[in-house]
Write an enzyme that holds these catalytic residues in place. Structure first.
Site, mmCIF file in Angstrom:
data_model
loop_
_atom_site.group_PDB
_atom_site.id
_atom_site.type_symbol
_atom_site.label_atom_id
_atom_site.label_comp_id
_atom_site.label_asym_id
_atom_site.label_seq_id
_atom_site.Cartn_x
_atom_site.Cartn_y
_atom_site.Cartn_z
ATOM 1 C CD GLU A 1 -46.370 -4.844 -18.949
ATOM 2 O OE1 GLU A 1 -45.449 -4.428 -18.227
ATOM 3 O OE2 GLU A 1 -46.567 -4.432 -20.110
ATOM 4 C CG HIS B 1 -44.646 -1.161 -19.539
ATOM 5 N ND1 HIS B 1 -43.951 -2.297 -19.174
ATOM 6 C CD2 HIS B 1 -43.712 -0.216 -19.815
ATOM 7 C CE1 HIS B 1 -42.642 -2.043 -19.207
ATOM 8 N NE2 HIS B 1 -42.477 -0.785 -19.592
ATOM 9 C CB CYS C 1 -41.446 -1.610 -22.982
ATOM 10 S SG CYS C 1 -40.484 -0.227 -22.301
#
Length: 251
Positions: free
Chosen positions: A229, A227, A113
């Site tokens: 993660e 994202h 990001c």
């Protein structure tokens, strides 16, 4: 055998309401620890407190996370605009030179990001401050409630928003084993012009660049706009990115 050490550049945050802090999201720390099988180390975005070479001697790789702040436009030749605040110039001054230094030293870099945007700027690219304002672009910002507040359910905020097309024969396509996939979307800035050595690895259906890599990097040097993660334990695509990064850490 000791685990490799991965640096994650911190973000500035003022809390309660006069305590300046440095933070990295727990999801990012856990993704590095659990799926890249590495030891996460927070690097404060306070350039006056440390030197670049010192951290380069400590870390084996670098992760650039997402953040609320935009990359300051002076780093790509544009005047700042209050409408596109907040900025985090401390992070800019730490992250941008760390990216190029890690690539130069052959240390793996994975950017997410804001980190995706930083990687492009670090190699001379430019950004648009609000990608949805460009003709033909969709709204890439996170879902919000009717009153403008962020949706309280993370599964909604980080849920799949749109598909992307992976570059045929590209590095990302080889990692994922497909040419189309769904991703979340929580960003305002986006790549306007790719920098030197920046290779596009995926695009959204509206043409927005969603993944890049650095050409001729000795090791893994990739960035994604979404994202990754978020729940790599449940999302095999996100998990593959961290496991591939982890494999690069071990050579």
């Amino acid at each position: 055998m000791a685990k490799p050490v991965v640096g994650l550049v911190g973000n500035e945050r003022l809390i309660e309401p006069c305590f300046p802090t440095q933070f990295v999201g727990e999801w990012s720390l856990r993704a590095v620890g659990e799926f890249a099988d590495a030891m996460p180390l927070i690097i404060p975005s306070l350039p006056e407190l440390h030197d670049l070479g010192g951290f380069l001697d400590i870390i084996d790789g670098l992760v650039l996370t997402g953040a609320a702040a935009n990359v300051h436009p002076t780093h790509f030749g544009v005047d700042p605009e209050p409408a596109y605040e907040p900025y985090d110039q401390g992070r800019d001054h730490v992250a941008l030179p760390l990216i190029t230094a890690c690539v130069a030293r052959g240390k793996p870099v994975f950017a997410i990001c804001r980190g995706f945007q930083e990687m492009n700027v670090a190699f001379g690219g430019t950004l648009h401050p609000e990608i949805r304002d460009l003709p033909g672009k969709m709204n890439h910002r996170m879902p919000r409630l009717e009153n403008g507040e962020i949706h309280p359910d993370p599964d909604v905020v980080f849920g799949d928003r749109h598909e992307i097309t992976l570059t045929t024969g590209g590095q990302l396509s080889a990692i994922m084993g497909c040419d189309r996939m769904w991703v979340n979307s929580l960003h305002g800035q986006g790549i306007l012009e790719p920098g030197d050595r920046v290779i596009t690895e995926a695009v959204a259906d509206d043409g927005t660049i969603e993944a890049i890599r650095i050409d001729q990097a000795a090791e893994f040097a990739m960035a994604v706009q979404w994202h990754a993660e978020y729940e790599p334990g449940k999302n095999p695509m996100n998990r593959r990115l961290f496991t591939e990064f982890g494999a690069a850490l071990r050579g």
